[in-house]
Design a protein around this motif. Sequence first.
Motif, PDB file in Angstrom:
ATOM      1  N   ILE A  97      12.572   8.528 -20.652  1.00 49.60           N
ATOM      2  CA  ILE A  97      12.151   7.433 -19.671  1.00 49.60           C
ATOM      3  C   ILE A  97      11.989   7.722 -18.278  1.00 49.60           C
ATOM      4  CG2 ILE A  97      13.287   5.243 -18.928  1.00 49.60           C
ATOM      5  CD1 ILE A  97      15.198   5.540 -21.487  1.00 49.60           C
ATOM      6  N   ARG A  98      10.849   7.352 -17.845  1.00 46.66           N
ATOM      7  CA  ARG A  98      10.359   7.718 -16.426  1.00 46.66           C
ATOM      8  C   ARG A  98      10.253   6.520 -15.626  1.00 46.66           C
ATOM      9  NH1 ARG A  98       5.460   9.755 -13.683  1.00 46.66           N
ATOM     10  NH2 ARG A  98       4.146   8.878 -15.184  1.00 46.66           N
ATOM     11  N   CYS A  99      10.635   6.549 -14.505  1.00 51.87           N
ATOM     12  CA  CYS A  99      10.044   5.626 -13.163  1.00 51.87           C
ATOM     13  C   CYS A  99       8.825   6.082 -12.574  1.00 51.87           C
ATOM     14  CB  CYS A  99      11.492   5.375 -12.550  1.00 51.87           C
ATOM     15  SG  CYS A  99      10.817   4.279 -11.028  1.00 51.87           S
ATOM     16  N   VAL A 100       7.800   5.662 -12.748  1.00 49.78           N
ATOM     17  CA  VAL A 100       6.451   6.129 -12.318  1.00 49.78           C
ATOM     18  C   VAL A 100       6.805   5.926 -10.570  1.00 49.78           C
ATOM     19  CG1 VAL A 100       4.223   5.986 -11.998  1.00 49.78           C
ATOM     20  CG2 VAL A 100       5.124   5.596 -14.266  1.00 49.78           C
ATOM     21  N   HIS A 101       7.245   4.831 -10.242  1.00 49.08           N
ATOM     22  CA  HIS A 101       7.297   4.486  -8.840  1.00 49.08           C
ATOM     23  C   HIS A 101       7.934   3.008  -8.871  1.00 49.08           C
ATOM     24  CE1 HIS A 101       3.236   3.056  -9.419  1.00 49.08           C
ATOM     25  NE2 HIS A 101       3.699   1.999  -9.192  1.00 49.08           N
ATOM     26  N   ILE A 102       8.602   2.689  -7.637  1.00 45.92           N
ATOM     27  CA  ILE A 102       8.893   1.453  -7.109  1.00 45.92           C
ATOM     28  C   ILE A 102       8.245   1.075  -5.956  1.00 45.92           C
ATOM     29  CG2 ILE A 102      10.763   0.052  -6.405  1.00 45.92           C
ATOM     30  CD1 ILE A 102      12.750   1.642  -8.070  1.00 45.92           C
ATOM     31  N   ILE A 103       7.650   0.004  -6.092  1.00 44.87           N
ATOM     32  CA  ILE A 103       6.796  -0.810  -4.978  1.00 44.87           C
ATOM     33  C   ILE A 103       7.543  -1.649  -4.097  1.00 44.87           C
ATOM     34  CG2 ILE A 103       4.620  -1.628  -4.206  1.00 44.87           C
ATOM     35  CD1 ILE A 103       3.267  -0.568  -6.828  1.00 44.87           C
ATOM     36  N   ILE A 104       7.700  -1.180  -2.859  1.00 50.40           N
ATOM     37  CA  ILE A 104       8.525  -2.465  -2.002  1.00 50.40           C
ATOM     38  C   ILE A 104       7.258  -2.989  -1.155  1.00 50.40           C
ATOM     39  CG2 ILE A 104      10.509  -1.121  -2.102  1.00 50.40           C
ATOM     40  CD1 ILE A 104       9.946  -0.050   0.589  1.00 50.40           C
ATOM     41  N   PHE A 105       7.628  -4.316  -0.821  1.00 50.08           N
ATOM     42  CA  PHE A 105       6.730  -5.117   0.029  1.00 50.08           C
ATOM     43  C   PHE A 105       7.454  -5.560   1.278  1.00 50.08           C
ATOM     44  CE2 PHE A 105       5.400  -5.382  -4.177  1.00 50.08           C
ATOM     45  CZ  PHE A 105       3.785  -5.156  -4.147  1.00 50.08           C
ATOM     46  N   ASP A 106       6.500  -5.553   2.257  1.00 49.77           N
ATOM     47  CA  ASP A 106       7.362  -6.177   3.590  1.00 49.77           C
ATOM     48  C   ASP A 106       7.357  -7.925   3.280  1.00 49.77           C
ATOM     49  OD1 ASP A 106       4.728  -7.847   5.179  1.00 49.77           O
ATOM     50  OD2 ASP A 106       4.203  -6.053   3.965  1.00 49.77           O
ATOM     51  N   PRO A 107       7.980  -8.708   4.127  1.00 51.05           N
ATOM     52  CA  PRO A 107       8.389 -10.141   3.816  1.00 51.05           C
ATOM     53  C   PRO A 107       6.766 -11.011   3.759  1.00 51.05           C
ATOM     54  CG  PRO A 107       9.873  -9.328   5.403  1.00 51.05           C
ATOM     55  CD  PRO A 107       8.997  -8.208   5.131  1.00 51.05           C
ATOM     56  N   LEU A 108       6.060 -10.406   4.647  1.00 45.56           N
ATOM     57  CA  LEU A 108       4.522 -11.266   4.454  1.00 45.56           C
ATOM     58  C   LEU A 108       3.609 -10.724   3.507  1.00 45.56           C
ATOM     59  CD1 LEU A 108       4.165 -11.741   8.300  1.00 45.56           C
ATOM     60  CD2 LEU A 108       4.919 -13.473   6.703  1.00 45.56           C
ATOM     61  N   LYS A 109       3.932  -9.439   2.943  1.00 50.59           N
ATOM     62  CA  LYS A 109       3.143  -8.783   1.689  1.00 50.59           C
ATOM     63  C   LYS A 109       1.911  -8.238   2.319  1.00 50.59           C
ATOM     64  CE  LYS A 109       5.015 -11.055  -2.198  1.00 50.59           C
ATOM     65  NZ  LYS A 109       6.100 -11.983  -1.578  1.00 50.59           N
ATOM     66  N   ILE A 110       1.908  -7.850   3.374  1.00 51.06           N
ATOM     67  CA  ILE A 110       0.851  -7.200   4.200  1.00 51.06           C
ATOM     68  C   ILE A 110       0.537  -5.971   3.685  1.00 51.06           C
ATOM     69  CG2 ILE A 110      -0.370  -6.777   6.384  1.00 51.06           C
ATOM     70  CD1 ILE A 110       1.083  -8.919   7.683  1.00 51.06           C
ATOM     71  N   PHE A 111       1.832  -5.038   3.693  1.00 46.26           N
ATOM     72  CA  PHE A 111       1.929  -3.562   3.338  1.00 46.26           C
ATOM     73  C   PHE A 111       2.781  -3.345   1.974  1.00 46.26           C
ATOM     74  CE2 PHE A 111       1.490  -3.969   8.157  1.00 46.26           C
ATOM     75  CZ  PHE A 111       0.253  -3.544   8.327  1.00 46.26           C
ATOM     76  N   LYS A 112       2.563  -2.318   1.584  1.00 44.68           N
ATOM     77  CA  LYS A 112       3.326  -1.808   0.434  1.00 44.68           C
ATOM     78  C   LYS A 112       3.655  -0.186   0.508  1.00 44.68           C
ATOM     79  CE  LYS A 112      -0.394  -1.150  -2.818  1.00 44.68           C
ATOM     80  NZ  LYS A 112      -0.918  -1.617  -4.290  1.00 44.68           N
ATOM     81  N   PHE A 113       4.867   0.007  -0.093  1.00 40.38           N
ATOM     82  CA  PHE A 113       5.109   1.680  -0.027  1.00 40.38           C
ATOM     83  C   PHE A 113       5.799   2.057  -1.522  1.00 40.38           C
ATOM     84  CE2 PHE A 113       5.162   0.453   4.419  1.00 40.38           C
ATOM     85  CZ  PHE A 113       4.472   1.237   5.117  1.00 40.38           C
ATOM     86  N   LYS A 114       5.701   3.249  -1.856  1.00 41.58           N
ATOM     87  CA  LYS A 114       6.268   3.580  -2.976  1.00 41.58           C
ATOM     88  C   LYS A 114       7.472   4.509  -2.488  1.00 41.58           C
ATOM     89  CE  LYS A 114       1.550   3.633  -5.415  1.00 41.58           C
ATOM     90  NZ  LYS A 114       0.853   4.325  -6.436  1.00 41.58           N
ATOM     91  N   VAL A 115       8.409   4.167  -3.631  1.00 47.70           N
ATOM     92  CA  VAL A 115       9.884   4.807  -3.571  1.00 47.70           C
ATOM     93  C   VAL A 115      10.086   5.074  -4.923  1.00 47.70           C
ATOM     94  CG1 VAL A 115      10.613   3.835  -1.503  1.00 47.70           C
ATOM     95  CG2 VAL A 115      11.231   2.703  -3.637  1.00 47.70           C
TER      96      VAL A 115
END
Length: 397
Positions: A131-149
Motif C-alpha cells: 500500500i503506497r501513498c503517492v501523495h497528499i495534496i493540500i489546498f489553500d482556503p481559496l484553492k489558488i495554490f496546492k502543495f504535495k506532502v
Amino acid sequence: MLLMKIFFAVLIIICIIFYIMYLWDFALMLLVIVCAVPIIMFITTYITKKLINVEFAVKSDTAVKRENFPVQIKIRNRSIFPIGKAEACIEYCNVFNNEVSTFNLYMPIQARNDQNVCFQMSSKFCGIVKIRCVHIIIFDPLKIFKFKVGKNIQTEIAIMPEGHEISGEICYTDRVNDESLVFSEHKPGDDPSEIFDLRDYIPGDRINRIHWKLSSKRNEFIVKDYSLPIDIPCTLFLNLKCSTKSEYTLPIFDTLVETFVSISRFLVENERSHNVVYYNFKYKKFMERNICDNDSLTETVRDLVLSVSDTVTCDPPELYFDENGSLSLSSFVYITSDCEESVIEFIDENIDADIKNAVIVVTSPNEAAKLNMGCTDINIIPVVIGRVSSSIKDIEL
C-alpha cells in the motif's frame, strides 16, 4: 483551481486600471489587498506543508484473506493554519500481480492536531499487499495554490491463506523414529514401550497383552492397549516457482499455498507430525520446518508469506534433493505448478518413500487431463486453480 487563478489575475488587472484612472487612496488600498491575498495564501499554505508529517499505521502486519482489515494514515499538523481540503492518492497491489489499483481519500486537516484517517481494504488472494501513498495534496482556503506532502510513503500487509477441508487417507507404516517419545493421544497402536490404555478383556485379544498383576487384583482380565507412534518421517515439499508472469501467477501462487496449508492441517488433525520444505525468498535458501500442531503450522505459514518476493522465481528443487539425498520417508508430497518431468521422474526414482505424491496446480480441467508422465511409483494429482478440496479429496498420505 484554474478558475480561481484566472479570477484573481483578472481582479488584479481591474484594480490596476482602477488605480490608474482614479488616484484615490481607496483604489491603492484595494489594489494592495487584492495583490496581498494570493501572497498570504501561498505563504501560509507553504508553511503548513513544511510542518505536516504523514505516515501509515497498521494494527497488524498480517490479515485474513477476503476479510476487511483497517489501514490508517497518521497526519500531524504542527502549524497554526488548518487545511480545509486535502486529497490523498492511494495505490495498492499484490507483489505477484502487476495490476496497481488506485483510489482517493478526501479530508480536512486540523491546525496543531494529530489525526488518523482510516480506510478498509481486503484481498482476494493471499500474499503481500503493498500500500503506497503517492501523495497528499493540500489546498489553500481559496484553492489558488496546492502543495504535495507525504509523498511515496508505504506499508505492507501479509494476507494469510485459507485452509480447505480434505478427506484423504492416513497410512501407518513401520518407518518411525525409534528414539522418539511422541505417541498418539487418541488411537492405540503396537508399540509396547508405552501403554495407551487399560480395558476389559474382549474375546480375541492376545494373551500376551493381559495385565496379569492388575487382573489378579480385580478378579477379571484386564488388557493393555499399546501406543501408536506418530513421529513418522513425512515431508511436504512446496515448490513456489512460477514459470512466467501472467494473469494466472497470483491465482496459482494462492492455490499452491492453500494446497500446502490444507494438506498440512489434515496431517496435524490426524496426529501426523511432518516436515515442510519451502524456499524462503528473504534468506534465498530452502527452509525446513517441523509441523506438529496448529501453532507451528500458523508460524510456518506466516514466515512463508512474509518472505514472498515479486521475483516469482526460486532455486530449483534439485539443489535441495542433492543436499538431502538420503531421505527415508513414510510419505513424500511434492506441491508445485512448474510441471518439469525431470523433477517428477527424479522423485519417482530416487526419493525413498512408501507413498509419493506430486500435487500439480493447473489452470483448467483440460490442462489437468494432459498430465500423463508415465511414472510408476508416484501419484500425479492435478489441482485446478481454486478447487483445492475437490482435487485432493482422495489423497493418500
